[in-house]
Design a protein around this motif. Structure first.
Motif, PDB file in Angstrom:
ATOM      1  N   ALA A  91       0.863  -1.174   0.000  1.00  0.00           N
ATOM      2  CA  ALA A  91       0.000   0.000   0.000  1.00  0.00           C
ATOM      3  C   ALA A  91       0.901   1.226   0.000  1.00  0.00           C
ATOM      4  CB  ALA A  91      -0.899  -0.004   1.230  1.00  0.00           C
ATOM      5  N   GLY A  92       0.780   2.056  -1.026  1.00  0.00           N
ATOM      6  CA  GLY A  92       1.615   3.252  -1.123  1.00  0.00           C
ATOM      7  C   GLY A  92       0.860   4.483  -0.648  1.00  0.00           C
ATOM      8  N   CYS A  93       1.498   5.655  -0.840  1.00  0.00           N
ATOM      9  CA  CYS A  93       0.864   6.902  -0.416  1.00  0.00           C
ATOM     10  C   CYS A  93      -0.308   7.261  -1.329  1.00  0.00           C
ATOM     11  CB  CYS A  93       1.888   8.023  -0.396  1.00  0.00           C
ATOM     12  SG  CYS A  93       2.389   8.605  -2.045  1.00  0.00           S
ATOM     13  N   GLY A  94      -0.289   6.721  -2.562  1.00  0.00           N
ATOM     14  CA  GLY A  94      -1.381   6.957  -3.503  1.00  0.00           C
ATOM     15  C   GLY A  94      -1.243   8.234  -4.315  1.00  0.00           C
ATOM     16  N   LEU A  95      -0.272   9.074  -3.983  1.00  0.00           N
ATOM     17  CA  LEU A  95      -0.192  10.394  -4.609  1.00  0.00           C
ATOM     18  C   LEU A  95       1.118  10.690  -5.332  1.00  0.00           C
ATOM     19  CD1 LEU A  95      -1.921  12.461  -1.794  1.00  0.00           C
ATOM     20  CD2 LEU A  95      -2.875  11.862  -4.029  1.00  0.00           C
ATOM     21  N   CYS A  96       2.165   9.926  -5.055  1.00  0.00           N
ATOM     22  CA  CYS A  96       3.450  10.205  -5.705  1.00  0.00           C
ATOM     23  C   CYS A  96       3.427   9.676  -7.140  1.00  0.00           C
ATOM     24  CB  CYS A  96       4.599   9.580  -4.910  1.00  0.00           C
ATOM     25  SG  CYS A  96       4.663   7.780  -5.005  1.00  0.00           S
ATOM     26  N   ALA A  97       4.448   9.995  -7.904  1.00  0.00           N
ATOM     27  CA  ALA A  97       4.492   9.585  -9.316  1.00  0.00           C
ATOM     28  C   ALA A  97       4.486   8.062  -9.449  1.00  0.00           C
ATOM     29  CB  ALA A  97       5.740  10.171  -9.986  1.00  0.00           C
ATOM     30  N   ASP A  98       5.218   7.355  -8.577  1.00  0.00           N
ATOM     31  CA  ASP A  98       5.247   5.892  -8.647  1.00  0.00           C
ATOM     32  C   ASP A  98       3.867   5.307  -8.347  1.00  0.00           C
ATOM     33  OD1 ASP A  98       8.058   5.320  -9.232  1.00  0.00           O
ATOM     34  OD2 ASP A  98       8.452   6.227  -7.285  1.00  0.00           O
ATOM     35  N   CYS A  99       3.223   5.788  -7.287  1.00  0.00           N
ATOM     36  CA  CYS A  99       1.887   5.291  -6.948  1.00  0.00           C
ATOM     37  C   CYS A  99       0.906   5.578  -8.083  1.00  0.00           C
ATOM     38  CB  CYS A  99       1.381   5.924  -5.656  1.00  0.00           C
ATOM     39  SG  CYS A  99       2.121   5.220  -4.170  1.00  0.00           S
ATOM     40  N   ARG A 100       0.985   6.774  -8.674  1.00  0.00           N
ATOM     41  CA  ARG A 100       0.050   7.126  -9.745  1.00  0.00           C
ATOM     42  C   ARG A 100       0.250   6.231 -10.967  1.00  0.00           C
ATOM     43  NH1 ARG A 100      -0.905  13.683  -9.149  1.00  0.00           N
ATOM     44  NH2 ARG A 100      -2.306  13.394  -7.374  1.00  0.00           N
ATOM     45  N   SER A 106       7.528   1.050  -5.509  1.00  0.00           N
ATOM     46  CA  SER A 106       8.628   2.018  -5.541  1.00  0.00           C
ATOM     47  C   SER A 106       8.325   3.304  -4.780  1.00  0.00           C
ATOM     48  CB  SER A 106       8.972   2.366  -6.997  1.00  0.00           C
ATOM     49  OG  SER A 106       9.349   1.195  -7.693  1.00  0.00           O
ATOM     50  N   CYS A 107       7.151   3.378  -4.162  1.00  0.00           N
ATOM     51  CA  CYS A 107       6.774   4.556  -3.364  1.00  0.00           C
ATOM     52  C   CYS A 107       7.778   4.742  -2.229  1.00  0.00           C
ATOM     53  CB  CYS A 107       5.366   4.360  -2.793  1.00  0.00           C
ATOM     54  SG  CYS A 107       4.835   5.670  -1.668  1.00  0.00           S
ATOM     55  N   THR A 108       8.209   5.973  -2.005  1.00  0.00           N
ATOM     56  CA  THR A 108       9.185   6.224  -0.935  1.00  0.00           C
ATOM     57  C   THR A 108       8.582   7.031   0.215  1.00  0.00           C
ATOM     58  OG1 THR A 108       9.977   8.127  -2.202  1.00  0.00           O
ATOM     59  CG2 THR A 108      11.231   6.090  -2.424  1.00  0.00           C
TER      60      THR A 108
HETATM   61 ZN   LIG Z   1       3.491   6.880  -3.238  1.00  0.00          ZN
END
Ligand SMILES: [Zn+2]
Ligand SMILES: [Zn+2]
Length: 345
Positions: A91-100, A106-108
């Motif tokens: 589960a990523g942040c949902g908003l960074c370039a990788d998540c999008r 790869s979300c950091t």
């Molecule tokens: Zn993210």
């Protein structure tokens, strides 16, 4: 409910923990299968050596979960009770370039958390999951199929897609453990007319041949490169995938790649040591690093598995109940067979 923890030093602990309750945008998934990945062995079971995305925070283990939704929290929009799902395991942040782009792996962001690493995973009766990480499991696939997709088959598919494997490509796979088996089976369905598998473990090569995951088995010894060249008219393979995670396997993958070919590294850990001019620059090889896959590509993969009539569960050689997690991890650690599954029935 019951959950398996990995305290390190090759130990497992089955503990009673509270049943999860879904919050906004979350679902509770009754676990039906949760397979063991090489990363669980390397970075958690033997010793806790992971940092960053691979740091184990003492949670319920298991990052290859598959099951059936039994409860949905407020705000869920796509999935409901009774849906069979594979979990994209981060589960990523949902908003960074990788998540999008769907690559939550790869979300950091500090909000990023992987099941079985930083938040409770699939070796349990139930899993609390973000709806955004659910991928529908087609009726034609089993729960063990789905668990195999959650990391291993997804990772192999991503590697082959990056290399653009087609019927024009012989494919070399260094390391015929579970990810190598997946790469071989998928490469065949994507059209590769020749798949060469290489491993140090004869039992793993035999399994790969018997499953039809490779066409030619090569022992990882001093004659390996000759054998690869002999099988390919002296050229090497158009595509190579290293799933060994060893420096020797990576080197053989690169040196076994045809001029102007593509090499993908997916096996984790260690170093890449090559003479850069003869191994990479002069043969003009395109070198890819590839880490897991995107949630969108995972959804594409499960559809293709149905079209191809390919069941990832054929790679599972050992199945255990949740109560036998100790045995399951010992077998996976020995690394002589195929995929090891915890299946809840
Ligand atoms: Zn993210
Ligand atoms: Zn994994």
């Amino acid at each position: 409910m019951r959950g398996v923890f990995l305290p390190g030093n090759r130990e497992t602990e089955l503990r009673e923990v509270p049943d999860p309750t879904p919050g906004h945008g979350q679902v509770v998934v009754r676990m039906r299968a949760s397979t063991i990945c090489g990363s669980d062995i390397r970075a958690i079971y033997r010793e806790h050596l992971g940092t960053g995305a691979e740091a184990y925070r003492g949670v319920v283990a298991g990052h290859e979960p598959c099951g059936e939704i039994v409860e949905v929290g407020p705000g869920c929009r796509r999935f409901g009770v009774g849906d069979r799902v594979v979990l994209y395991h981060i589960a990523g942040c949902g908003l960074c370039a990788d998540c999008r782009a769907g690559y939550m792996i790869s979300c950091t962001s500090p909000l990023r958390a992987a099941y079985g690493w930083q938040r409770d995973g699939g070796h349990a009766d139930y899993l609390l999951a973000e709806e955004s990480t659910c991928v529908p499991l087609p009726d034609a696939l089993t729960f063990v199929d789905g668990a195999c997709v959650a990391c291993g088959f997804g990772t192999a598919y991503e590697a082959l897609c990056r290399a653009g494997v087609s019927g024009r490509d012989a494919v070399l796979i260094t390391g015929t453990g579970p990810v190598g088996l997946a790469a071989g089976l998928l490469a065949g369905r994507m059209g590769a007319p020749l798949r060469i598998g290489l491993d140090v473990e004869a039992s793993r090569l035999e399994l790969a041949m018997s499953l039809g995951a490779i066409d030619v088995a090569v022992a990882a010894d001093d004659d390996a490169l000759d054998a690869i060249h002999n099988a390919t008219g002296g050229h090497g393979c158009e595509v190579s995938v290293d799933a060994s995670g060893s420096a020797a396997g990576r080197r053989t993958a690169l040196l076994g790649t045809r001029h102007h070919g593509r090499c993908v590294l997916v096996g984790e850990g260690g170093r890449l040591e090559i003479d850069v001019s003869p191994a990479l620059i002069h043969p003009a090889i395109t070198l890819h690093g590839s880490w897991v896959t995107s949630v969108g590509r995972m959804e594409e993969l499960v559809h293709n598995l149905v079209r191809w009539d390919l069941h990832p569960d054929v790679t599972v050689t050992d199945r255990f109940g949740l109560d036998s997690a100790t045995d399951a991890y010992a077998v996976a650690d020995a690394a002589r067979g195929g995929k090891v599954a915890i299946a809840m029935g």
